[in-house]
Motif scaffolding. Sequence first.
Motif, PDB file in Angstrom:
ATOM      1  N   PRO A 393       0.794  -1.274   0.006  1.00 17.97           N
ATOM      2  CA  PRO A 393      -0.230   0.060   0.121  1.00 17.97           C
ATOM      3  C   PRO A 393       0.955   1.195  -0.182  1.00 17.97           C
ATOM      4  N   ALA A 394       2.041   1.251   0.540  1.00 14.42           N
ATOM      5  CA  ALA A 394       2.691   2.532   0.826  1.00 14.42           C
ATOM      6  C   ALA A 394       3.600   2.857  -0.578  1.00 14.42           C
ATOM      7  N   GLY A 395       4.073   1.625  -1.277  1.00 13.28           N
ATOM      8  CA  GLY A 395       4.753   2.010  -2.386  1.00 13.28           C
ATOM      9  C   GLY A 395       3.940   2.177  -3.496  1.00 13.28           C
ATOM     10  N   THR A 412       9.129  -1.275  -8.777  1.00  9.45           N
ATOM     11  CA  THR A 412       9.277  -2.774  -8.585  1.00  9.45           C
ATOM     12  C   THR A 412       8.883  -3.534  -7.464  1.00  9.45           C
ATOM     13  N   GLU A 413       8.496  -4.748  -7.736  1.00 11.79           N
ATOM     14  CA  GLU A 413       7.635  -5.479  -6.870  1.00 11.79           C
ATOM     15  C   GLU A 413       8.331  -6.786  -6.599  1.00 11.79           C
ATOM     16  N   ALA A 414       8.827  -7.570  -5.540  1.00 10.29           N
ATOM     17  CA  ALA A 414       9.280  -8.826  -5.680  1.00 10.29           C
ATOM     18  C   ALA A 414       8.242  -9.921  -6.089  1.00 10.29           C
ATOM     19  N   GLY A 420       1.531  -6.283  -1.643  1.00  5.34           N
ATOM     20  CA  GLY A 420       2.080  -6.357  -0.360  1.00  5.34           C
ATOM     21  C   GLY A 420       1.194  -7.047   0.661  1.00  5.34           C
ATOM     22  N   ARG A 421       1.133  -6.466   1.801  1.00  2.50           N
ATOM     23  CA  ARG A 421       0.481  -7.264   2.920  1.00  2.50           C
ATOM     24  C   ARG A 421      -1.133  -7.172   2.553  1.00  2.50           C
ATOM     25  N   VAL A 422      -1.490  -6.200   1.821  1.00  2.43           N
ATOM     26  CA  VAL A 422      -3.084  -5.957   1.468  1.00  2.43           C
ATOM     27  C   VAL A 422      -3.440  -7.237   0.702  1.00  2.43           C
ATOM     28  N   LEU A 458      12.500  -8.834  -7.417  1.00  4.78           N
ATOM     29  CA  LEU A 458      13.128  -8.538  -6.122  1.00  4.78           C
ATOM     30  C   LEU A 458      14.571  -7.823  -6.327  1.00  4.78           C
ATOM     31  N   MET A 459      14.542  -6.692  -5.787  1.00  5.28           N
ATOM     32  CA  MET A 459      15.938  -5.867  -6.170  1.00  5.28           C
ATOM     33  C   MET A 459      16.861  -5.824  -4.731  1.00  5.28           C
ATOM     34  N   ASN A 460      18.105  -6.125  -4.920  1.00  6.86           N
ATOM     35  CA  ASN A 460      19.076  -6.038  -3.844  1.00  6.86           C
ATOM     36  C   ASN A 460      20.093  -4.568  -3.972  1.00  6.86           C
ATOM     37  N   GLY A 639       6.151   3.383   4.842  1.00  2.87           N
ATOM     38  CA  GLY A 639       5.262   2.615   5.116  1.00  2.87           C
ATOM     39  C   GLY A 639       5.715   1.808   6.424  1.00  2.87           C
ATOM     40  N   ASP A 640       5.401   0.572   6.393  1.00  8.44           N
ATOM     41  CA  ASP A 640       5.938  -0.351   7.250  1.00  8.44           C
ATOM     42  C   ASP A 640       7.262  -0.663   7.698  1.00  8.44           C
ATOM     43  N   ALA A 641       8.157  -0.389   6.437  1.00  8.37           N
ATOM     44  CA  ALA A 641       9.506  -0.453   6.506  1.00  8.37           C
ATOM     45  C   ALA A 641      10.153   0.572   7.423  1.00  8.37           C
TER      46      ALA A 641
END
Length: 675
Positions: A393-395, A412-414, A420-422, A458-460, A639-641
Amino acid sequence: MDDYSILFEPLAIGPVLAPNRFYQVPHCNGMGYRHPKALAAMRAVKAQGGWGVVCTEETEIHPSSDLSPFIEGRIWDDSDLPAMQLMTEAVHEHGALAGIELTYNGHQAYNLYSRLPALGVRALSTGYNPWQARCMDKEDIRNVRRWHRLAALRARQAGFDIIYCYAGHNLSLAMHFLSPRYNDRSDEYGGSLENRVRFLREIIEDTKEAVGDTCAVAVRLAVDELLGDDGITCQADGYEIIAMLAELPDLWDINVSDWENDSAPSRFAKLGYQEKYIAFVKTLTSKPVVGVGRYTSPEAMVSAIQRGLVDFIGAARPSIADPFLPQKIKEGRVEDIRECIGCNICVTGDLLTVPIRCTQNPTMGEEWRRGWHPEVINPRKKGEAVLVIGGGPAGLECARALGQRGYQVVLTEARREFGGRVALEASLPGLSEWRRVIDWRLTQIDKLSNVTLYPSSLMNAEDIRQADFKRLVLATGAHWRADGISRARRKPLSGLDLLPVFSPDDLMAGISLQGHIIIFDDDHYYMGSVLAERLTAMGCQVSLVTPAPLVSYWTQNTLEQKRIQERLARLGIRFYLQHVLESVDQAGVRIKDLISGGMAELACDGLVLVTERRSNDQLYYQLKPLLDSGLLTHLSLIGDAQAPHLIAQAVYSGHLAAREMDEQRNEALPFRREI
Ligand code: ADP
Ligand code: SF4
């Protein structure tokens, strides 16, 4: 195009004309008399967005009905009028009518500020408060009628077009008179229904006589309390009351009582959930009828009118989640409607006495203090592109709002799926409507050619360096911890390696369990309870251990707690309230009673820890040196991060980060205050 024109027909309410059938019914907001500029700005945005009628919240008419600590409206004397006028003028500016819900709460008024005795239909107490109201005598009744009449005159002076006589939610003296549960009087105000209706009839007549030539007089009435024979029902008293007073007011605003039933969350009630209770009203009166039921779909609205249930579509939550809902229907932009998800986070503002907030609409409550508009955003000042990592939700909100500002955005999303959580939580029992948080944002992003989405990416830190963006927003979320550390217990739990132990993340990832499962809930919101439901549906026998005195304690703030506990009890879930986990071994868990200190052993096949979450902030700390060395010009964590919180806060955090990009920030005081 579908024909929604009926929704835009003007309709008379007594002496005033509503420009359309969109009616924002009274709703509280935690601003009230304390934040009048913020309140006026919030109501003005609704009028601008096309709500033809915009009402206040409960508005106290006299200090002997003081609702503190809750912050509602106040019209005790003329000194309240300038604050009230801020709202009426702002609403009128956009061509809408302004309504005021005059309120005398009887024994439900705490009077903590005024310290006057509350006046009740009898000497009643309320909640767990160790005090009682005084039983009104005839002189008291005459006084309250006079105060109500004077408040109506003041309301007219303040510019209101619709003036309410309130008999709803179990929060109003007029309703207490109606209810045999409270009204045991032996005078002409008690006994027969005719007598119990007398007070409501009198205040309607008083109000009509005082202001009825220029203002509409509305009655907000609860026609069913969902208590069966113990309360008012739409088959018995609710029906008869409407029949008796049918043509007396100019408008009927009908709902079910109490507030928990009226603002039922989506977990327990779906769109149109009040229809079966209110359907009879229009068969008894020729006056216009307003009803609510979390209508967000124009088809459902048109249908409710065409089926003869209501004349106006009443809404509190749909107007909070999308103040521009009517405008969007009018312009044929139905897919742009930001639909309410029925989470009741808006309600928490009132109950926790802070300004309203909304999961779907991050601008709600920020119209004045931050100058935010739900549809308009500050355009970007600089041209650099932004990389957002994490599509929860935040991103999603951050990428959407940055895109609206005109930035080039890559999100980008893994996972394969955004949300995400939603996305995970919406698959839990009863929470499917929460998907709207994702759906609305993806629909909007789809319209923005300057926002590009990369799922399954997934981004490192190295990937991010190579992507070569100067601006980076990290919305990488959080995960549930599984070491037993929680509010009630600040050190790890030993023996967790001896028993199968799971976190909510494991269960949301699809793990299937069997046998007797213990949920330890030291989170206190919905998660423990929805997992209990899911495990029960899988065939597990479930026990719930929590340090709190109630299941899902915090959901008292979202009006869900009683329903949740009742549902779990019905599912056969065993509760160990006010208990903590002491230790774990192969056979099960040892729990401690927080009151007696007594210990008990519970055999089980698995343990689910619903405790705290940890931010996924490693990337942030890996990348921070790039900011310090100037390789990045912007790096933020949202957000949650940043800090695990409500979904509403993640959306807000994403919106805030987008609004603030390249803007001057005042760290000391980030918003305006009303002193
Ligand atoms: P919030 O509530 O703050 O939006 P969520 O946990 O709902 O947080 O969402 C965070 C999202 O970020 C998750 O969908 C997760 O898969 C994604 N994510 C986390 N780390 C990365 C990463 N390094 N690269 C891409 N996506 C990530
Ligand atoms: Fe709807 Fe939730 Fe917003 Fe309230 S907070 S209006 S229930 S989305």
